[in-house]
Design a protein around this motif. Structure first.
Motif, PDB file in Angstrom:
ATOM      1  N   VAL A 206      25.827 -30.149-121.873  1.00 45.17           N
ATOM      2  CA  VAL A 206      26.725 -30.721-122.870  1.00 45.17           C
ATOM      3  C   VAL A 206      26.009 -31.940-123.431  1.00 45.17           C
ATOM      4  CG1 VAL A 206      28.961 -31.760-123.334  1.00 45.17           C
ATOM      5  CG2 VAL A 206      28.769 -29.932-121.638  1.00 45.17           C
ATOM      6  N   GLY A 207      25.677 -31.924-124.707  1.00 42.41           N
ATOM      7  CA  GLY A 207      24.896 -33.010-125.258  1.00 42.41           C
ATOM      8  C   GLY A 207      23.440 -32.851-124.856  1.00 42.41           C
ATOM      9  N   ARG A 208      22.659 -33.920-125.037  1.00 41.68           N
ATOM     10  CA  ARG A 208      21.236 -33.831-124.715  1.00 41.68           C
ATOM     11  C   ARG A 208      20.878 -34.864-123.660  1.00 41.68           C
ATOM     12  NH1 ARG A 208      17.260 -33.547-129.521  1.00 41.68           N
ATOM     13  NH2 ARG A 208      15.965 -32.867-127.789  1.00 41.68           N
ATOM     14  N   PHE A 209      20.038 -35.838-124.013  1.00 41.44           N
ATOM     15  CA  PHE A 209      19.579 -36.797-123.031  1.00 41.44           C
ATOM     16  C   PHE A 209      20.610 -37.920-122.875  1.00 41.44           C
ATOM     17  CE2 PHE A 209      15.408 -35.560-125.171  1.00 41.44           C
ATOM     18  CZ  PHE A 209      15.302 -34.409-124.410  1.00 41.44           C
ATOM     19  N   ASP A 210      20.148 -39.000-122.246  1.00 45.28           N
ATOM     20  CA  ASP A 210      20.961 -40.224-122.146  1.00 45.28           C
ATOM     21  C   ASP A 210      22.252 -39.966-121.373  1.00 45.28           C
ATOM     22  OD1 ASP A 210      18.982 -41.077-123.934  1.00 45.28           O
ATOM     23  OD2 ASP A 210      20.226 -40.581-125.643  1.00 45.28           O
ATOM     24  N   ASP A 212      24.356 -39.782-117.265  1.00 47.14           N
ATOM     25  CA  ASP A 212      24.390 -40.182-115.865  1.00 47.14           C
ATOM     26  C   ASP A 212      25.345 -39.252-115.137  1.00 47.14           C
ATOM     27  OD1 ASP A 212      23.681 -41.603-113.634  1.00 47.14           O
ATOM     28  OD2 ASP A 212      25.114 -43.222-113.958  1.00 47.14           O
ATOM     29  N   LEU A 213      25.090 -39.049-113.842  1.00 56.06           N
ATOM     30  CA  LEU A 213      25.906 -38.175-113.016  1.00 56.06           C
ATOM     31  C   LEU A 213      26.447 -38.963-111.825  1.00 56.06           C
ATOM     32  CD1 LEU A 213      23.562 -35.038-112.769  1.00 56.06           C
ATOM     33  CD2 LEU A 213      25.562 -35.284-114.244  1.00 56.06           C
ATOM     34  N   ALA A 214      27.635 -38.587-111.363  1.00 55.58           N
ATOM     35  CA  ALA A 214      28.205 -39.185-110.161  1.00 55.58           C
ATOM     36  C   ALA A 214      29.175 -38.197-109.527  1.00 55.58           C
ATOM     37  CB  ALA A 214      28.924 -40.492-110.483  1.00 55.58           C
ATOM     38  N   PHE A 215      29.163 -38.133-108.200  1.00 57.86           N
ATOM     39  CA  PHE A 215      30.148 -37.350-107.466  1.00 57.86           C
ATOM     40  C   PHE A 215      31.324 -38.253-107.120  1.00 57.86           C
ATOM     41  CE2 PHE A 215      26.311 -34.888-106.666  1.00 57.86           C
ATOM     42  CZ  PHE A 215      26.771 -33.585-106.812  1.00 57.86           C
ATOM     43  N   HIS A 216      32.523 -37.774-107.407  1.00 52.13           N
ATOM     44  CA  HIS A 216      33.723 -38.548-107.107  1.00 52.13           C
ATOM     45  C   HIS A 216      34.836 -37.589-106.693  1.00 52.13           C
ATOM     46  CE1 HIS A 216      36.756 -41.624-107.193  1.00 52.13           C
ATOM     47  NE2 HIS A 216      37.406 -41.063-108.196  1.00 52.13           N
ATOM     48  N   ARG A 217      35.315 -37.772-105.460  1.00 48.72           N
ATOM     49  CA  ARG A 217      36.381 -36.941-104.916  1.00 48.72           C
ATOM     50  C   ARG A 217      36.068 -35.455-105.050  1.00 48.72           C
ATOM     51  NH1 ARG A 217      41.703 -40.385-107.031  1.00 48.72           N
ATOM     52  NH2 ARG A 217      41.105 -42.348-106.009  1.00 48.72           N
ATOM     53  N   GLY A 218      34.817 -35.110-104.699  1.00 42.54           N
ATOM     54  CA  GLY A 218      34.407 -33.723-104.650  1.00 42.54           C
ATOM     55  C   GLY A 218      34.030 -33.096-105.965  1.00 42.54           C
ATOM     56  N   GLN A 219      34.063 -33.842-107.056  1.00 41.09           N
ATOM     57  CA  GLN A 219      33.722 -33.302-108.363  1.00 41.09           C
ATOM     58  C   GLN A 219      32.490 -34.002-108.930  1.00 41.09           C
ATOM     59  OE1 GLN A 219      37.584 -33.820-110.449  1.00 41.09           O
ATOM     60  NE2 GLN A 219      37.579 -31.583-110.677  1.00 41.09           N
ATOM     61  N   LEU A 220      31.710 -33.248-109.711  1.00 42.60           N
ATOM     62  CA  LEU A 220      30.551 -33.799-110.374  1.00 42.60           C
ATOM     63  C   LEU A 220      30.947 -34.256-111.779  1.00 42.60           C
ATOM     64  CD1 LEU A 220      27.516 -34.378-110.424  1.00 42.60           C
ATOM     65  CD2 LEU A 220      27.149 -32.039-111.242  1.00 42.60           C
ATOM     66  N   HIS A 239      32.732 -38.248-121.606  1.00 43.94           N
ATOM     67  CA  HIS A 239      32.888 -37.947-120.184  1.00 43.94           C
ATOM     68  C   HIS A 239      33.336 -36.507-120.024  1.00 43.94           C
ATOM     69  CE1 HIS A 239      35.680 -37.508-116.657  1.00 43.94           C
ATOM     70  NE2 HIS A 239      34.573 -37.903-116.049  1.00 43.94           N
ATOM     71  N   THR A 240      32.763 -35.825-119.018  1.00 44.16           N
ATOM     72  CA  THR A 240      33.153 -34.456-118.724  1.00 44.16           C
ATOM     73  C   THR A 240      32.985 -34.199-117.232  1.00 44.16           C
ATOM     74  OG1 THR A 240      32.754 -32.130-119.275  1.00 44.16           O
ATOM     75  CG2 THR A 240      30.843 -33.566-119.222  1.00 44.16           C
ATOM     76  N   VAL A 241      33.653 -33.168-116.706  1.00 43.15           N
ATOM     77  CA  VAL A 241      33.643 -32.834-115.281  1.00 43.15           C
ATOM     78  C   VAL A 241      33.257 -31.375-115.127  1.00 43.15           C
ATOM     79  CG1 VAL A 241      35.000 -32.754-113.156  1.00 43.15           C
ATOM     80  CG2 VAL A 241      35.474 -34.520-114.857  1.00 43.15           C
ATOM     81  N   LEU A 242      32.406 -31.076-114.131  1.00 43.84           N
ATOM     82  CA  LEU A 242      32.012 -29.698-113.871  1.00 43.84           C
ATOM     83  C   LEU A 242      33.103 -29.002-113.069  1.00 43.84           C
ATOM     84  CD1 LEU A 242      29.661 -27.715-114.310  1.00 43.84           C
ATOM     85  CD2 LEU A 242      28.815 -28.366-112.042  1.00 43.84           C
ATOM     86  N   SER A 248      34.198 -29.443-118.396  1.00 48.63           N
ATOM     87  CA  SER A 248      35.466 -29.605-119.096  1.00 48.63           C
ATOM     88  C   SER A 248      35.221 -30.122-120.514  1.00 48.63           C
ATOM     89  CB  SER A 248      36.369 -30.577-118.341  1.00 48.63           C
ATOM     90  OG  SER A 248      35.780 -31.879-118.301  1.00 48.63           O
ATOM     91  N   GLU A 249      36.237 -30.020-121.349  1.00 49.50           N
ATOM     92  CA  GLU A 249      36.112 -30.513-122.720  1.00 49.50           C
ATOM     93  C   GLU A 249      35.812 -32.007-122.704  1.00 49.50           C
ATOM     94  OE1 GLU A 249      35.932 -30.187-126.813  1.00 49.50           O
ATOM     95  OE2 GLU A 249      36.138 -28.609-125.299  1.00 49.50           O
ATOM     96  N   PRO A 250      34.722 -32.445-123.343  1.00 51.94           N
ATOM     97  CA  PRO A 250      34.362 -33.863-123.292  1.00 51.94           C
ATOM     98  C   PRO A 250      35.445 -34.760-123.894  1.00 51.94           C
ATOM     99  CG  PRO A 250      32.529 -32.539-124.093  1.00 51.94           C
ATOM    100  CD  PRO A 250      33.724 -31.640-124.060  1.00 51.94           C
ATOM    101  N   VAL A 251      35.632 -35.906-123.258  1.00 51.94           N
ATOM    102  CA  VAL A 251      36.596 -36.910-123.698  1.00 51.94           C
ATOM    103  C   VAL A 251      35.829 -38.136-124.169  1.00 51.94           C
ATOM    104  CG1 VAL A 251      38.472 -38.436-122.988  1.00 51.94           C
ATOM    105  CG2 VAL A 251      38.370 -36.089-122.118  1.00 51.94           C
ATOM    106  N   VAL A 252      36.208 -38.695-125.299  1.00 46.22           N
ATOM    107  CA  VAL A 252      35.551 -39.884-125.830  1.00 46.22           C
ATOM    108  C   VAL A 252      36.071 -41.126-125.096  1.00 46.22           C
ATOM    109  CG1 VAL A 252      35.146 -41.312-127.866  1.00 46.22           C
ATOM    110  CG2 VAL A 252      35.239 -38.818-128.087  1.00 46.22           C
ATOM    111  N   LEU A 253      35.154 -41.896-124.510  1.00 47.81           N
ATOM    112  CA  LEU A 253      35.520 -43.138-123.826  1.00 47.81           C
ATOM    113  C   LEU A 253      35.402 -44.346-124.741  1.00 47.81           C
ATOM    114  CD1 LEU A 253      33.756 -42.673-120.374  1.00 47.81           C
ATOM    115  CD2 LEU A 253      35.966 -41.820-121.141  1.00 47.81           C
TER     116      LEU A 253
END
Length: 361
Positions: A206-210, A212-220, A239-242, A248-253
């Motif tokens: 989803v998107g290209r470069f730039d 970051d990833l983080a695991f939180h409560r079992g989700q990427l 922001h999106t979740v695997l 998931s559909e990206p949300v604008v922060l």
């Protein structure tokens, strides 16, 4: 226009926001830092310029044993030049790992490198993949070291400009593979158990470069920057979740200008994201007037770092750090974010490190 930049650091506390920013000592010019908790301190590896090139430097934040805020060690040169990519740090099984891209004069494409900190304080580096195209990310989750990076899609239809290169394909055997630099991007994800690396899995992109990833409560979770228009004058922070093999559909922060991208950290079991705003806009990098200061336009709004937190109802912005000095240089710095403990036995704090104009005194 010449402006020296150095690293600043600040601490966020719930209910209080960010404290005053302090300079990380001994840094005349620096940018694009990565943070990791390791061996009782917070290690910071950063580029020696905001333009993300040249050599890397390394310094360590030591938590205070009393009510003080802690201190940073004198910086040391890592000695892995040339580095042409944002870097990533992670501590896994008593070893500090560093992932970065390099591009030598003999390379057609970037090479993904993986370095480990030796007991004597030196770094041992090796080539990891010739299939890399963009920024690597390291993180630790459920007893494994995770590595993700943007790479080439070998299944994509090749067209004009395709080249043949040798790829290690995560083993000692080199396999001849044809790639095209502008092929559809692939995000490769693989894990290390302390002995061997898994096979790479191609995650949907989803998107290209730039990113970051983080695991939180079992989700990427993934945060990234998506350009709002072709001119790249402005970008949306997404922001999106695997979930179930798809994002998931990206949300604008929020929105930003320039070239900075968002970063995440888990703190007190909450997921935080930080991103910079207020970068200058101007010509494309290959334009003749790219180095002409008069060709750049100043920020349309105040330069700052925004901090948001993920709650049950969605993302909420909780604080911001104003950095007026960014108006003095056509670049949007990228912050680094990590949860740490400032004093022995004390509560955890959210540590923010970011480039800002160096004190002229």
């Amino acid at each position: 226009m010449s402006v020296d930049f150095g690293l600043m650091w600040s601490v966020f506390e719930n209910g209080k926001g960010f404290g005053p920013g302090d300079a990380v000592s001994g840094l005349a010019e620096s940018g694009f830092g990565a943070l990791a908790r390791h061996d009782g301190g917070v290690h910071c590896v950063h580029h020696d310029s905001l333009w993300c090139g040249g050599d890397l430097w390394w310094t360590v934040f030591a938590p205070a044993a009393d009510e003080g805020r802690g201190s940073w060690s004198e910086r040391r040169r890592v000695g892995l030049a040339p580095v042409v990519s944002p870097v990533s740090l992670a501590s896994y099984r008593d070893t500090l790992y560093l992932a970065y891209l390099t591009r030598r004069s003999t390379d057609d494409f970037p090479v993904l490198m993986l370095a480990a900190l030796r007991p004597d304080g030196s770094w041992e580096s090796r080539e990891f993949s010739h299939a890399a195209k963009g920024q690597p990310v390291l993180t630790v989750h459920e007893g494994l070291l995770h590595l993700a990076f943007h790479g080439f899609d070998p299944a994509a239809e090749l067209g004009e400009g395709a080249r043949e290169i040798y790829s290690p394909r995560l083993s000692d055997e080199f396999v001849l593979t044809a790639y095209q630099y502008d092929n559809t991007d692939v995000m490769y994800h693989l894990t290390f158990d302390g002995t061997s690396w898994s096979d790479a899995v191609a995650l949907p992109v989803v998107g290209r470069f730039d990113f970051d990833l983080a695991f939180h409560r079992g989700q990427l979770h993934r945060v990234f920057r998506r350009y709002d228009d072709e001119s790249r004058d402005a970008a949306a922070i997404m922001h999106t979740v695997l979930e179930g093999g798809t994002w998931s559909e990206p949300v604008v922060l929020g929105h930003a200008t320039g070239h900075g991208w968002p970063v995440m950290a888990v703190h007190d079991d909450m997921l935080y994201v930080a991103w910079a705003t207020g970068g200058w806009s101007g010509p494309e990098e290959d334009a003749e007037d790219y180095d002409d200061p008069s060709a750049w336009r100043p920020p349309a709004y105040d330069a700052s770092i925004r901090l948001g937190v993920l709650e049950s109802a969605g993302w909420r912005e909780v604080d911001a750090v104003s950095v007026e000095a960014w108006t003095g240089r056509p670049r949007t710095p990228t912050p680094a974010l990590i949860s740490c403990t400032e004093s022995a036995g004390g509560p955890s704090r959210l540590l923010l490190v970011y480039p800002a104009q160096a004190d002229p005194r």
